[in-house]
Structure formats: structure tokens, C-alpha cells
Design an enzyme around this catalytic site. Structure first.
Site, PDB file in Angstrom:
ATOM      1  N   GLY A  23     -10.212  31.583  23.676  1.00  0.00           N
ATOM      2  CA  GLY A  23     -11.094  30.431  23.826  1.00  0.00           C
ATOM      3  C   GLY A  23     -12.448  30.717  24.439  1.00  0.00           C
ATOM      4  N   HIS A 120     -17.067  32.177  12.206  1.00  0.00           N
ATOM      5  CA  HIS A 120     -16.372  33.365  11.721  1.00  0.00           C
ATOM      6  C   HIS A 120     -17.217  34.597  12.087  1.00  0.00           C
ATOM      7  CE1 HIS A 120     -13.546  35.539   9.175  1.00  0.00           C
ATOM      8  NE2 HIS A 120     -14.579  36.251   8.777  1.00  0.00           N
TER       9      HIS A 120
HETATM   10  C1  GRF Z   1     -14.136  34.530  17.300  1.00  0.00           C
HETATM   11  O1  GRF Z   1     -14.562  35.813  16.936  1.00  0.00           O
HETATM   12  C2  GRF Z   1     -14.357  33.562  16.173  1.00  0.00           C
HETATM   13  O2  GRF Z   1     -15.436  33.898  15.359  1.00  0.00           O
HETATM   14  C3  GRF Z   1     -13.094  33.692  15.378  1.00  0.00           C
HETATM   15  O3  GRF Z   1     -12.087  33.906  16.318  1.00  0.00           O
HETATM   16  C4  GRF Z   1     -12.629  34.462  17.506  1.00  0.00           C
HETATM   17  C5  GRF Z   1     -12.222  33.564  18.613  1.00  0.00           C
HETATM   18  O4  GRF Z   1     -12.546  34.075  19.869  1.00  0.00           O
HETATM   19  N1  GRF Z   1     -12.896  32.565  14.515  1.00  0.00           N
HETATM   20  P1  GRF Z   1     -12.407  33.144  21.154  1.00  0.00           P
HETATM   21  O5  GRF Z   1     -10.952  32.660  21.200  1.00  0.00           O
HETATM   22  O6  GRF Z   1     -13.364  32.019  21.002  1.00  0.00           O
HETATM   23  O7  GRF Z   1     -12.722  34.043  22.307  1.00  0.00           O
END
Ligand code: GRF
Length: 242
Positions: A23, A120
Site C-alpha cells: 500500500g 501500472h
Molecule cells: C505498484 O507498483 C503498482 O503500480 C502496481 O502494484 C504496485 C503496488 O505497490 N499496480 P504498493 O502496494 O502501492 O506499494
């Protein structure tokens, strides 16, 4: 647009964030809307498919209500109903996926058409789709020999990583990169751009506009980011926001 969402939007716009993992993007969004943007949007609900998601702890620390909605092994219509009920109960108008690893059920996409965004960690449509998440994305980018990667914010439709692209920000791939080093460089950019795009969509809702009509100005330029990620001011400028 669903009938329940017709009419003037409540201010600040209630936003739900869906997350399956640590998160850090949720944290960036929480931080953004705890500042001046708090007048535009607020995180009203955090949803996870996993009871052990770190994102839930971050939400709890920020005093944001959380909801665990398991997905695996359940029929999609049950998940859809539970999700729509939770969103309605919290008055949610806008949904931001932040490391959410499940497909959003078609009924939810339909009810929130053009109101669900995702981030993404590659330049879509390259290196996206089912199973393409986390470190796998960056490993594939390095294996393909790309010299440039980046982050993409896009609308969510019925398929993984497929909806209309709202914003992309490029990040160089350096000769000595490991997947982890590249992931960290892209993640810094994610944290800078995602909250600003979510704010821009919330502003569209408040002005009675169509959220899906969001467009980055043709004149926008995006600095190729090495060590120093853009700050919110640079992202706002790129998006033509005040
Ligand atoms: C991020 O790299 C986002 O682009 C992808 O999943 C990852 C989540 O990271 N969809 P976090 O849980 O927000 O640290």
C-alpha cells in the site's frame, strides 16, 4: 453512470482505494488528500481481498474505514454485490486501484464506468495483463532490453490493464539495473503522479464533467526521470492543472 451517482457530486469526493499489498501508493494518496487537496477528495474506504494486506494497517493508522472482500474461490456475482454494497454504503464516487491483484467484476466496472483508475509500473500496453505484476514486470522489461520504462495511470475496464490510458511518465532503464532497482525508480514516479491524477478526476466530478473525458493537454511534456522523481507541482504542470 449509475442512477445512484447522478446529480451534483459531494465535496470532498468520497474515494475508495483497493489494494492487495503493502500500500505505498495508498499512502501517497492518503498523504495527498490530507493536504490542500483534502478540499477536493477524501479516502472514504480501503478495500482489500487479503486480510493481511499492509495497506489495511496504513488505512487504519489514517483512521480510514477498511473492508476485506475475499475473491478467490468465490463466484464473481457475489463479490460484485458485496463490493457494490460496500461502495454504496461509503458513498464512494471514484475508485483507485493501488496494487490490487484481482480483476474487478464486470458489474462493478459497469456501475462505475470511467470512475475506476489503476496504476501500472510499465508503459502499457507493454508488460501488462494477467499475471504481469510486481517484480515480474520489471524483470520482463530488463529481459526485453528496454531502455525506457515508466508508470501508467489508466481507466479500468473488464480486462486487466486494458482501459484508456490517462497518463504515462517515462523512467530510464540504466545499464546496471536489477529488477528491484528499476522497480524502486518507477515506484517513486508512481507516488508522484497517481494522487494528482486521482485529484484531477475528482475535480472533473465536482465540476459536473464526465470523469472519462480527462485528457492530458497535447502540449504536455514529461521529463525522463532518473534519480529525482517529479514533485506534485511538476505533475500538475504537465497535466495543465493549477
Ligand atoms: C505498484 O507498483 C503498482 O503500480 C502496481 O502494484 C504496485 C503496488 O505497490 N499496480 P504498493 O502496494 O502501492 O506499494
Amino acid at each position: 453512470m449509475a442512477d445512484s451517482m447522478a446529480g451534483a457530486a459531494e465535496r470532498p469526493v468520497p474515494i475508495a482505494v483497493f489494494a492487495s499489498g503493502g500500500g505505498s501508493n495508498l499512502q501517497a494518496i492518503l498523504q495527498h488528500f490530507s493536504g490542500p487537496a483534502g478540499d477536493v477528495g477524501r479516502v472514504a474506504l480501503v478495500v482489500s481481498d487479503r486480510a493481511d494486506a499492509g495497506a489495511l494497517e496504513r488505512a487504519a493508522r489514517a483512521g480510514v474505514p477498511t473492508r476485506v472482500i475475499p475473491v478467490r474461490g468465490r463466484p464473481s456475482d457475489g463479490v460484485a454485490r458485496e463490493t457494490l454494497d460496500a461502495l454504496a454504503a461509503a458513498g464512494v464516487r471514484l475508485v483507485a486501484l493501488a496494487g490490487y491483484l484481482q480483476l474487478i467484476p464486470a458489474e462493478v466496472v459497469q456501475a462505475f464506468r470511467d470512475r475506476i483508475v489503476n496504476i501500472h509500473p510499465s508503459l502499457l500496453p507493454a508488460f501488462g495483463g494477467k499475471g504481469m505484476y510486481g517484480i515480474r514486470v520489471h524483470r520482463a522489461v530488463l529481459e526485453a532490453g528496454c531502455r525506457v520504462s515508466g508508470a501508467t495511470v489508466h481507466l479500468v475496464d473488464e480486462e486487466y490493464d486494458r482501459g484508456r490510458i490517462l497518463l504515462q511518465w517515462p523512467v530510464p532503464v540504466l545499464p546496471e539495473d536489477t529488477p528491484e532497482a528499476l522497480a524502486a525508480r518507477v515506484l517513486r514516479v508512481e507516488h508522484a503522479i497517481y494522487p494528482v491524477v486521482v485529484e484531477a478526476l475528482a475535480r472533473n466530478l465536482l465540476s459536473g464533467g464526465d470523469v472519462g473525458a480527462f485528457r492530458v493537454p497535447d502540449s504536455a511534456t514529461f521529463r525522463l526521470v532518473d534519480e529525482e522523481a517529479p514533485d506534485a507541482r511538476e505533475v500538475r504542470r504537465a497535466l495543465g492543472l493549477q
